[in-house]
Design a protein around this motif. Structure first.
Motif, PDB file in Angstrom:
ATOM      1  N   GLY A  37       6.192  50.595  27.772  1.00 22.07           N
ATOM      2  CA  GLY A  37       5.141  49.990  28.011  1.00 22.07           C
ATOM      3  C   GLY A  37       4.693  48.869  26.535  1.00 22.07           C
ATOM      4  N   ARG A  38       3.434  48.331  26.792  1.00 18.26           N
ATOM      5  CA  ARG A  38       3.527  46.824  25.854  1.00 18.26           C
ATOM      6  C   ARG A  38       1.902  47.325  26.193  1.00 18.26           C
ATOM      7  NH1 ARG A  38       8.439  47.687  24.490  1.00 18.26           N
ATOM      8  NH2 ARG A  38       9.497  46.043  24.708  1.00 18.26           N
ATOM      9  N   VAL A  39       1.504  46.444  25.211  1.00 20.23           N
ATOM     10  CA  VAL A  39      -0.230  45.994  24.817  1.00 20.23           C
ATOM     11  C   VAL A  39      -0.105  44.896  24.209  1.00 20.23           C
ATOM     12  CG1 VAL A  39      -0.337  47.014  22.842  1.00 20.23           C
ATOM     13  CG2 VAL A  39      -2.500  46.878  24.488  1.00 20.23           C
ATOM     14  N   THR A  40      -1.012  43.814  24.932  1.00 18.14           N
ATOM     15  CA  THR A  40      -1.154  42.506  24.179  1.00 18.14           C
ATOM     16  C   THR A  40      -3.305  42.449  24.054  1.00 18.14           C
ATOM     17  OG1 THR A  40       0.451  41.031  25.144  1.00 18.14           O
ATOM     18  CG2 THR A  40      -1.595  39.909  24.621  1.00 18.14           C
ATOM     19  N   LEU A  41      -3.540  41.753  23.284  1.00 24.36           N
ATOM     20  CA  LEU A  41      -4.529  41.325  22.741  1.00 24.36           C
ATOM     21  C   LEU A  41      -5.334  40.561  22.870  1.00 24.36           C
ATOM     22  CD1 LEU A  41      -4.589  45.501  21.666  1.00 24.36           C
ATOM     23  CD2 LEU A  41      -6.415  44.043  19.687  1.00 24.36           C
ATOM     24  N   LEU A  42      -6.244  40.569  23.977  1.00 21.92           N
ATOM     25  CA  LEU A  42      -6.383  38.438  24.185  1.00 21.92           C
ATOM     26  C   LEU A  42      -8.262  39.122  23.811  1.00 21.92           C
ATOM     27  CD1 LEU A  42      -4.757  38.381  27.441  1.00 21.92           C
ATOM     28  CD2 LEU A  42      -4.363  38.031  25.454  1.00 21.92           C
ATOM     29  N   PRO A  43      -8.156  37.962  23.402  1.00 24.13           N
ATOM     30  CA  PRO A  43      -9.544  37.295  23.089  1.00 24.13           C
ATOM     31  C   PRO A  43     -10.798  37.294  24.311  1.00 24.13           C
ATOM     32  CG  PRO A  43      -9.193  35.428  22.489  1.00 24.13           C
ATOM     33  CD  PRO A  43      -8.012  36.141  23.065  1.00 24.13           C
ATOM     34  N   ASP A  44      -9.848  36.901  25.558  1.00 18.14           N
ATOM     35  CA  ASP A  44     -10.761  37.098  26.548  1.00 18.14           C
ATOM     36  C   ASP A  44      -9.536  36.905  27.749  1.00 18.14           C
ATOM     37  OD1 ASP A  44     -10.259  34.226  27.017  1.00 18.14           O
ATOM     38  OD2 ASP A  44     -11.400  33.602  25.281  1.00 18.14           O
ATOM     39  N   LEU A  45     -10.385  36.447  28.924  1.00 21.31           N
ATOM     40  CA  LEU A  45      -9.822  36.411  30.445  1.00 21.31           C
ATOM     41  C   LEU A  45      -9.929  35.501  30.853  1.00 21.31           C
ATOM     42  CD1 LEU A  45      -9.990  40.007  31.564  1.00 21.31           C
ATOM     43  CD2 LEU A  45      -7.842  38.950  29.914  1.00 21.31           C
ATOM     44  N   THR A  46     -10.021  34.134  30.240  1.00 17.17           N
ATOM     45  CA  THR A  46      -9.810  33.054  30.458  1.00 17.17           C
ATOM     46  C   THR A  46      -8.722  31.944  30.922  1.00 17.17           C
ATOM     47  OG1 THR A  46     -10.236  31.421  28.496  1.00 17.17           O
ATOM     48  CG2 THR A  46     -12.071  32.622  29.727  1.00 17.17           C
ATOM     49  N   GLY A  47      -7.597  32.089  30.166  1.00 14.71           N
ATOM     50  CA  GLY A  47      -6.397  31.592  30.016  1.00 14.71           C
ATOM     51  C   GLY A  47      -6.438  30.821  29.327  1.00 14.71           C
ATOM     52  N   ALA A  48      -7.064  30.585  28.251  1.00 11.18           N
ATOM     53  CA  ALA A  48      -7.610  29.488  27.542  1.00 11.18           C
ATOM     54  C   ALA A  48      -6.689  29.759  26.025  1.00 11.18           C
ATOM     55  CB  ALA A  48      -8.958  28.977  26.630  1.00 11.18           C
ATOM     56  N   SER A  49      -6.412  30.536  25.559  1.00  6.88           N
ATOM     57  CA  SER A  49      -5.834  31.242  24.473  1.00  6.88           C
ATOM     58  C   SER A  49      -4.614  31.512  24.683  1.00  6.88           C
ATOM     59  CB  SER A  49      -6.782  31.885  23.501  1.00  6.88           C
ATOM     60  OG  SER A  49      -6.916  33.001  24.345  1.00  6.88           O
ATOM     61  N   ALA A  50      -2.929  31.036  23.432  1.00  7.63           N
ATOM     62  CA  ALA A  50      -2.414  31.626  23.553  1.00  7.63           C
ATOM     63  C   ALA A  50      -1.982  33.130  23.359  1.00  7.63           C
ATOM     64  CB  ALA A  50      -1.211  31.146  22.532  1.00  7.63           C
ATOM     65  N   PRO A  51      -1.337  33.871  23.842  1.00 10.36           N
ATOM     66  CA  PRO A  51      -1.373  35.296  23.286  1.00 10.36           C
ATOM     67  C   PRO A  51      -0.116  36.021  21.841  1.00 10.36           C
ATOM     68  CG  PRO A  51       0.050  35.015  25.127  1.00 10.36           C
ATOM     69  CD  PRO A  51      -0.104  33.983  25.017  1.00 10.36           C
ATOM     70  N   PRO A  52      -0.692  36.645  21.357  1.00 11.09           N
ATOM     71  CA  PRO A  52      -0.171  37.467  20.588  1.00 11.09           C
ATOM     72  C   PRO A  52       0.886  38.152  21.190  1.00 11.09           C
ATOM     73  CG  PRO A  52      -1.845  38.801  20.431  1.00 11.09           C
ATOM     74  CD  PRO A  52      -2.262  37.720  21.941  1.00 11.09           C
ATOM     75  N   ALA A  53       2.151  38.223  20.270  1.00  6.67           N
ATOM     76  CA  ALA A  53       2.426  39.390  20.570  1.00  6.67           C
ATOM     77  C   ALA A  53       2.411  40.694  20.641  1.00  6.67           C
ATOM     78  CB  ALA A  53       3.914  39.265  18.644  1.00  6.67           C
ATOM     79  N   ALA A  54       2.858  40.992  21.253  1.00  4.49           N
ATOM     80  CA  ALA A  54       2.541  42.537  22.620  1.00  4.49           C
ATOM     81  C   ALA A  54       3.235  43.863  21.371  1.00  4.49           C
ATOM     82  CB  ALA A  54       3.163  42.386  23.238  1.00  4.49           C
ATOM     83  N   THR A  55       2.528  44.499  21.653  1.00  4.85           N
ATOM     84  CA  THR A  55       3.052  45.619  20.094  1.00  4.85           C
ATOM     85  C   THR A  55       3.495  47.067  21.658  1.00  4.85           C
ATOM     86  OG1 THR A  55       1.173  46.553  19.870  1.00  4.85           O
ATOM     87  CG2 THR A  55       1.796  45.132  18.629  1.00  4.85           C
ATOM     88  N   ARG A  56       4.206  48.516  20.381  1.00  2.00           N
ATOM     89  CA  ARG A  56       4.496  49.132  22.029  1.00  2.00           C
ATOM     90  C   ARG A  56       2.907  49.989  22.510  1.00  2.00           C
ATOM     91  NH1 ARG A  56       9.559  51.050  21.178  1.00  2.00           N
ATOM     92  NH2 ARG A  56       8.804  53.221  22.780  1.00  2.00           N
TER      93      ARG A  56
END
Length: 778
Positions: free
Chosen positions: A172-191
């Motif tokens: 399992g992974r989780v990625t934190l995103l400021p929005d769901l527009t696709g405009a920003s690059a994702p940070p590193a995912a965590t377990r």
């Protein structure tokens, strides 16, 4: 409410707010697994792991219910927008779809890209529960394959948590995103803990892919919106009919009974359908005896049936000039079951015929009359045009009949010049009615002598349609036509009777091909051996105004089993030439999956498409469309194609859902449940008036006319009442049986014409007339 969490190792408590929603139910989301048994797929249109199968399917389960209810007649409600051939874009399809709640509380959907890329698709739900605004959001910054995505908004962090499973490791992974527009690059995912897919409970379709499924809890309002939008409509009852009041001795006719009964449906919508009452039961009502009687009747429906053999592209219309219904369609000169060797173009698209009947139901058995036959030459001008109609010939495609600017016109795609074969349509032409008004009233539309020389309508080769509406107090016509898998709308030239309704100004594009179901397979139809290559089609538009909306249907997919109907909708007063006015229903509104099992019409059909609408005698929409037998009855390379004559015209009823969308997919049993096809009305016959008799005479008193009315009690009980005359109204006191009283009315006029006074007993329905003669006292 406010929530506070104390976490070991975190110095300060974490506080946040939350809203508790009333539990309305759950929505299950999944894609489709297509299986093949004995070389036959369980879905005529989809293959496993293609865009038709890997789309968003839903089931619902209301709070407290045990089983799931498949929604949208077990068909997908949303597909990934088409962005190239399946072979070139194999992952442009959904994987493991689920629903989500945005920060503002609104709903949306998320899906992996076929569980095969580092990104996901996200959509937002509008107020009507349709998902729109597709965007691609990258989730994995290092290229890891994102599968089984789920999204939650973290109110404390004010970010979206995208939970997903790494396809390579299964972790399992989780990625934190400021929005769901696709405009920003994702940070590193965590377990993170892996979110396992799957939906518990019975009732899901057998094709639901549990390995790519999820469920989502909704409030009562949210669940109600989704359920009403996608529930497979079912007739749930009949609204009670009001009693029919009958006077004592009244002669009753069928016209005295209710003309329609109101059907109710499980989305909250209703529909009024005509009733045929039993004349024998009505005749048995004795209006000479007070009491309550019951009369039963049968609810009338448009029959789901094939009404025109070997006629594609049907146009159903009513002619107010003669009071008849008409039906036409692209013409084959051989029957639908002709031998496979006859599937050649010289037997197709070379005439225009009409069926004519007093009712829609009568069209099925009405004879077809040929009104345009170019191969026979132009009537009255055979020397100049021996094998064309004023220089135009076959193919003749998708003709429609419209009355514009006070004149009837045939709008048809035709070939300029004569061609025994391969006469592809070069232009749409307008063929004017040249007969007299008297000939129209006598059925002149079917007389070949009444059609004149065509005029070219520039813009499209075929499949052109027309709509009128009132704008600023005058009638404005609109042309709608396809070109290059796009739809265009433009205004027509309007004017005095006989004005040629050419295109007035530019045509505006309102829609372009965008959906996977608008693509068919160029080969190997009708076989299911492989996928073949993609062929996109958007054609055959038809517009109708109903209620507060204008609906535009069109056909997509290849003309074989993949042919289907799509729909756009606009407010009835919107700018029809603006693409912004139109909203697409994001799934086919009628296709082979609605008909291949025989659900509609009781016979398996395929390739439902190229339709027209009419408003029937009861004010309800009726759909005319063509379809072919399923499975295909012919063999060879021409089977299922343009020169296969088994495209036949069908008619069926249309419902209007609670959200205003036309629903074309109802079967006859869904429109009216068998137990609701017989309805009953009570006829309440009033008691006889009390036994009174009345006479009236006119006299002259002091040069003025006087009216004297005598009332006699001829019954067995005392009676009171009133006497009404042109000179006023007076009451009479209780009269004993056998006794009478006279009431005098002074008119203050020198003369009065003949007339009638009315004596009415108290509590009675209706009175007793007492005629009197004219008198002159001058």
């Amino acid at each position: 409410m406010s929530l506070t969490a104390t976490i070991d190792g975190v110095p300060a408590p974490v506080t946040g707010s939350a809203q508790i929603l009333d539990a309305g139910g759950e929505i299950a989301t999944y894609v489709k697994t297509v299986t093949t048994v004995g070389g036959v797929k369980d879905d005529p249109l989809a293959y496993d792991d293609d865009r038709r199968a890997d789309a968003l399917y839903l089931s619902g389960r209301a709070a407290g219910a045990q089983d799931w209810e498949p929604l949208n007649r077990s068909q997908a409600i949303l597909s990934v927008t088409w962005d190239g051939r399946q072979s070139a874009q194999p992952n442009a399809q959904m994987g493991s779809p689920s629903l989500l709640r945005f920060a503002d509380g609104s709903l949306g959907a998320v899906a992996a890209q076929n569980n095969a890329t580092d990104s996901v698709y996200v959509w937002s739900a509008d107020a009507g529960a349709a998902f729109r605004g597709q965007r691609t959001v990258k989730v994995s910054p290092d290229g890891a394959i994102v599968t089984d995505p789920r999204v939650e908004f973290d109110a404390a962090a004010q970010k979206y948590k995208v939970f997903w499973t790494d396809a390579a490791t299964g972790e399992g992974r989780v990625t934190l995103l400021p929005d769901l527009t696709g405009a920003s690059a994702p940070p590193a995912a965590t377990r993170a803990d892996r979110v396992a897919p799957g939906v518990a409970g019975a009732g899901l379709p057998a094709f639901a892919a549990q390995a790519q499924s999820a469920s989502f809890a909704m409030s009562k309002a949210e669940y109600g919106t989704f359920h009403a939008a996608y529930v497979d409509l079912q007739n749930t009852g009949v609204a009670p009919l009001a009693d029919v009041a009958a006077a004592h001795g009244q002669a009753l006719t069928l016209a005295d009974l209710p003309a329609t009964a109101t059907m109710t449906y499980n989305d909250g919508s209703t529909k009024n359908l005509p009733v045929a009452w039993d004349p024998a039961q009505l005749a048995a009502v004795d209006t000479g005896a007070a009491g309550t009687y019951e009369v039963s009747g049968t609810v009338q429906q448009t029959a789901e049936e094939m009404v025109n053999d070997a006629r594609a592209d049907p146009d159903l219309f009513f002619n107010e000039d003669d009071g008849y219904w008409y039906l036409t369609g692209s013409h084959y000169s051989i029957p639908s079951n002709a031998p496979s060797g006859d599937l050649i173009d010289k037997y197709a698209y070379r005439r225009i015929g009409l069926k004519r009947a007093k009712t829609i139901a009568g069209l099925k058995d009405a004879p077809e009359q040929i009104v345009i036959d170019p191969d026979a030459g132009t009537l009255g001008h055979q020397a100049q045009y021996p094998n064309t109609f004023y220089g135009w010939g076959g193919y003749i495609w998708a003709q429609e009949f419209h009355k514009i600017n006070g004149r009837w016109w045939i709008v048809a795609g035709m070939h300029q010049g004569y061609a025994a074969t391969n006469g592809w349509c070069t232009n749409t032409v307008l063929i004017p009615y040249t007969g007299s008004e008297e000939s129209l009233k006598a059925g002149g539309l079917v007389d070949p002598a009444n059609w004149g020389e065509p005029t070219i309508l520039q813009g499209a080769a075929f499949d052109v349609s027309y709509l009128e509406r009132t704008e600023d107090g005058h009638v404005q016509g609109f042309w709608v036509m396809p070109s290059g898998a796009k739809l265009f709308v433009g205004k027509a030239v309007m004017g005095d009777a006989g004005t040629v309704p050419l295109i007035d100004g530019p045509m505006s594009q309102i829609y372009a091909l965008s959906q996977p179901w608008e693509y068919g397979k160029q080969a190997p139809t009708p076989s299911d051996a492989s996928e073949g290559s993609d062929q996109g089609i958007v054609e055959a538009p038809f517009m109708i105004t109903y209620g507060d909306s204008i609906y535009l249907t069109y056909s997509g997919g290849t003309v074989d089993k993949y042919y289907d109907l799509g729909m756009l909708r606009a407010p009835k007063d919107a700018d029809l030439t603006s693409a912004a006015s139109w909203t697409q229903v994001p799934f086919p509104v009628l296709d082979t999956n609605d008909t291949a099992t025989g659900r509609i019409g009781g016979k398996a059909q395929a390739g439902t498409g190229h339709n027209s609408f009419a408003i029937d005698e009861a004010g309800n929409p009726v759909l005319a469309y063509h379809a072919r037998p399923y499975p295909e009855q012919h063999t060879g390379t021409a089977a299922g194609g343009l020169f296969d004559p088994d495209r036949n015209t069908w008619l069926k009823a249309v419902n209007v859902r609670a959200d205003g969308r036309l629903d074309l997919s109802l079967s006859s049993a869904q429109e009216v449940a068998p137990e609701n096809r017989t309805v009953t009305v009570r006829v309440v016959v009033a008691a006889a008036p009390a036994g009174i008799a009345a006479t009236a005479v006119t006299r002259c008193v002091a040069g003025k006319a006087v009216l004297v009315v005598t009332v006699t009690n001829s019954g067995t009980d005392p009676v009171s009442g009133t006497v009404s005359t042109a000179a006023g109204e007076r009451a009479f006191a209780a009269l004993a049986p056998g006794r009478g009283t006279s009431l005098t009315f002074t008119t203050r006029a020198v003369s009065v014409p003949a007339g009638s006074a009315t004596a009415t007993a108290e509590g009675a329905v209706g009175g007793v007339a007492a005629p009197y003669q004219a008198v002159s006292c001058g």
